[in-house]
Structure formats: structure tokens, C-alpha cells
Design an enzyme around this catalytic site. Structure first.
Site, mmCIF file in Angstrom:
data_model
loop_
_atom_site.group_PDB
_atom_site.id
_atom_site.type_symbol
_atom_site.label_atom_id
_atom_site.label_comp_id
_atom_site.label_asym_id
_atom_site.label_seq_id
_atom_site.Cartn_x
_atom_site.Cartn_y
_atom_site.Cartn_z
ATOM 1 C CG ASN A 194 2.035 47.334 67.308
ATOM 2 O OD1 ASN A 194 2.376 47.937 66.289
ATOM 3 N ND2 ASN A 194 2.490 46.134 67.607
ATOM 4 C CG HIS A 234 5.343 57.293 56.204
ATOM 5 N ND1 HIS A 234 6.641 57.471 56.637
ATOM 6 C CD2 HIS A 234 4.859 56.260 56.931
ATOM 7 C CE1 HIS A 234 6.924 56.581 57.574
ATOM 8 N NE2 HIS A 234 5.864 55.839 57.769
ATOM 9 C CG HIS A 255 2.981 48.000 62.752
ATOM 10 N ND1 HIS A 255 3.137 48.599 63.981
ATOM 11 C CD2 HIS A 255 3.283 48.961 61.840
ATOM 12 C CE1 HIS A 255 3.517 49.863 63.824
ATOM 13 N NE2 HIS A 255 3.600 50.105 62.525
ATOM 14 N NE ARG A 298 1.255 52.654 62.282
ATOM 15 C CZ ARG A 298 0.868 52.947 63.518
ATOM 16 N NH1 ARG A 298 -0.429 53.052 63.785
ATOM 17 N NH2 ARG A 298 1.745 53.141 64.472
#
Length: 337
Positions: free
Chosen positions: A97, A206, A69, A65
Site C-alpha cells: 500500500n 490494470h 485495496h 485502486r
């Protein structure tokens, strides 16, 4: 939930063929960028990730992740790692975040690399390598103990430089929302040079990790602002989630894939098909012919999915990279030089 891949020499060779591909490099990036300046970089990052993984197998999702990001805001430049200052609120303090984790893994790898090759390896490249190693550890091959020192799920192009800009507002404006539908997701991914196929493939990240209740509670309690439930979420699953999450819960987390949150495979697609995925953005994959076809065709296709995931990760990792004399090579990832 995920089925383990059968063990066979033929399968190992087939996976090696798919995973050890050399994606066409951009001018800025290349596989083996540090071969002469810091030849142990991949070994050091991998060793660090493995050490933390042995103590906590859930670290894989946060590392994946972090890279995602980072690349979606200002490009893949390590800007997500920078701390806020008295005059600037950085990306990591943006609301989407606040739940990011795994910074300590990157910091540990960076410290060892600075001791070995001072001022050479960028934090942005460490993020990309750690994400690859994390998702490799979460695959069935690795969890069944067959990851040799030479195993890579895909090859990572390196040569990125670290950015000096990290803005809370940029994060808010660029990161996709778990409540978005297919049209917003398509535009967002397209702005990063990613296709609808990439959207379907990368959404399967996911398959590992957990989510805070606040990221999906609206679907069970107040979907349209009238105290209703998202009609596109399977009712019995929504009711089960209600027992785990209140409408205002900001602390509790739920597994993305129940019973399989540390195993990376296409099991996630089965949840999407059954309308049991947590996010509205997951369900949105059924609203485009391209993404829908991919979900249905790869739900039981581990080898094809793993190959595609590597291709899409390499593609994402090229987004707005800094090269040459642009940016800097940070000595500490959280602070500009």
C-alpha cells in the site's frame, strides 16, 4: 491503443441500459441510501473527482485502486484510509500500500460532506463513489465529452459504516500479489466472495494507471532466482522494459497499457493475450479456462465488458460491510472519532 467507441444515439441508449442497472442490494446496502439524509452526496463526490481529474487525468487509477485495496482487507470499511498510531501500524503502511495515492481526493470530498451533512456519510461510501466516478471519467464516452450530470457507469450501493480496525499485517495477508499464479488468485478472490469471472473482469482495472518497476522487474531479471527471465513474457517486450527499469529500481513507473494509461477499455486483454502485460498475475488469466475464455471473448467487446465491470464492482463493494450501529461515521477519514 484503445479504440474510441463510435458516437450514435443507439449506442448511447444501449450503454445507458447496461450501465444504469440496479443491482440487487444486500440488507446492509442500497442505491440511494442517503436520499433523505444527504441527497447531494453523489453530486459532491463527483464534483470533487472531476475537479482533480481536470488537473491530473492520472488520478483515476489511484482512486479505483484505493477502493479495491480497502475492500480486500477487513471488507469495504474505509480502513485503508486510517493513519498509523504510536501503538498500531495501519494498512496504508503495509508494503503493497505504500504506493497508494488519491487520499487527498477523498479527504476533500469528506470535508465538503461534513460541512453539508455532518456525521452522515461514511468514508467507505465516499471511496466506493469516487472509484465509480473515476473509472467513468476514464471511459471513452467520458473522455469524448459526453458525460452528463446523470451519467453513471454503474450504480453504487451505499450505507457502509467505517471500521475501527486497520492493520498492516491484515493488509499483507489479504492483498493479492502481482507475482501470484491463478490458483492463489482464485483462492484469494473466492475468500472475498468473488468468482473466476470477477477475477478476469476486475483484473482489467490494470487498463489504467502506472506501476512501479519493482512490481514486475523480477520477471525480467530473476524470475526463478537464477538470473532468468519469465518465459511467459514476450521477449521483445521484456527487453524493452529492461531499458526502462533496472533490477533494483524502486522509483520509476511504467504505464500499465503503453500509450493508453488513462483510457479505460478492454485493451488490457489484448496485452494479456500477447504476453505483454506487466504482471505475472495478468498472465495467470490465461491459465484457467474460465478467465482465458473471458479475456478472448471480451478483448473487443466494450459494452459487454463495461456492464460486467459494473456488476463485479458492486459485488466487490458488498464485501464484509459494516451496517447499523457497527463501526462509526468518521469525521476525518484518516483518524478514528
Amino acid at each position: 491503443m484503445g479504440k474510441r467507441l463510435p458516437s450514435s444515439p443507439f449506442l448511447s441508449l444501449a450503454l445507458a441500459f447496461f450501465f444504469l442497472f440496479l443491482a440487487k442490494s444486500s440488507d446492509a446496502l442500497q442505491v440511494g441510501f442517503y436520499n433523505k439524509t444527504c441527497p447531494d452526496v453523489e453530486r459532491i463526490v463527483r464534483k470533487t473527482v472531476i475537479a482533480f481529474y481536470k488537473n491530473d487525468a492520472t488520478i483515476t487509477a489511484p482512486l479505483l485502486r484505493l477502493h479495491f485495496h480497502d475492500c480486500f482487507v477487513e471488507g469495504c470499511d474505509g480502513s485503508v484510509l486510517l493513519n498509523s498510531t504510536a501503538t498500531n501500524r495501519a494498512e496504508k503502511d503495509a508494503k503493497p500500500n505504500l504506493s497508494l495515492d488519491g487520499f487527498y481526493v477523498i479527504d476533500t470530498a469528506k470535508a465538503e460532506l461534513e460541512a453539508k451533512c455532518p456525521g452522515v456519510v461514511s468514508c467507505a461510501d465516499i471511496l466506493a463513489l469516487a472509484a465509480r466516478d473515476a473509472v467513468s471519467l476514464a471511459t471513452n464516452l467520458v473522455s469524448s465529452g459526453r458525460w452528463s450530470k446523470d451519467y453513471n457507469m454503474y450504480q453504487v450501493e451505499t450505507g457502509r459504516r467505517d471500521g475501527n480496525v486497520s492493520s498492516e499485517s491484515n493488509a499483507l495477508n489479504n492483498l493479492p500479489s502481482s507475482f501470484w499464479g491463478i490458483y492463489k488468485l482464485k483462492r484469494n478472490f473466492a475468500s472475498k466472495g468473488l468468482s473466476l469471472k470477477d477475477l478476469a473482469v476486475l483484473s482489467a482495472a490494470h487498463a489504467i494507471g502506472n506501476s512501479h518497476c519493482k512490481s514486475f522487474a523480477k520477471r525480467m531479471y530473476n524470475y526463478t532466482g537464477k538470473g532468468d527471465m519469465d518465459p511467459l513474457m514476450e521477449k521483445s517486450y521484456a527487453n524493452k522494459l529492461k531499458k526502462q527499469c533496472t533490477a533494483t529500481d524502486t522509483i520509476r513507473v511504467v504505464e500499465m497499457v503503453p500509450g493508453s494509461s488513462t483510457t479505460f477499455d478492454p485493451t488490457y486483454f489484448k496485452l494479456v493475450i500477447d504476453k505483454k502485460a506487466l504482471f505475472h498475475s495478468d498472465e495467470a488469466l490465461l491459465r484457467s479456462q474460465v478467465t482465458r475464455d473471458y479475456v478472448f471473448s471480451h478483448v473487443n467487446n466494450n459494452t459487454g465488458f463495461f456492464h460486467d465491470f459494473g456488476v463485479s464492482m458492486v459485488k466487490m463493494g458488498r464485501n464484509q460491510v459494516l451496517e447499523g450501529q457497527m463501526g462509526e461515521i468518521r469525521k476525518i477519514c484518516a483518524v478514528r472519532n
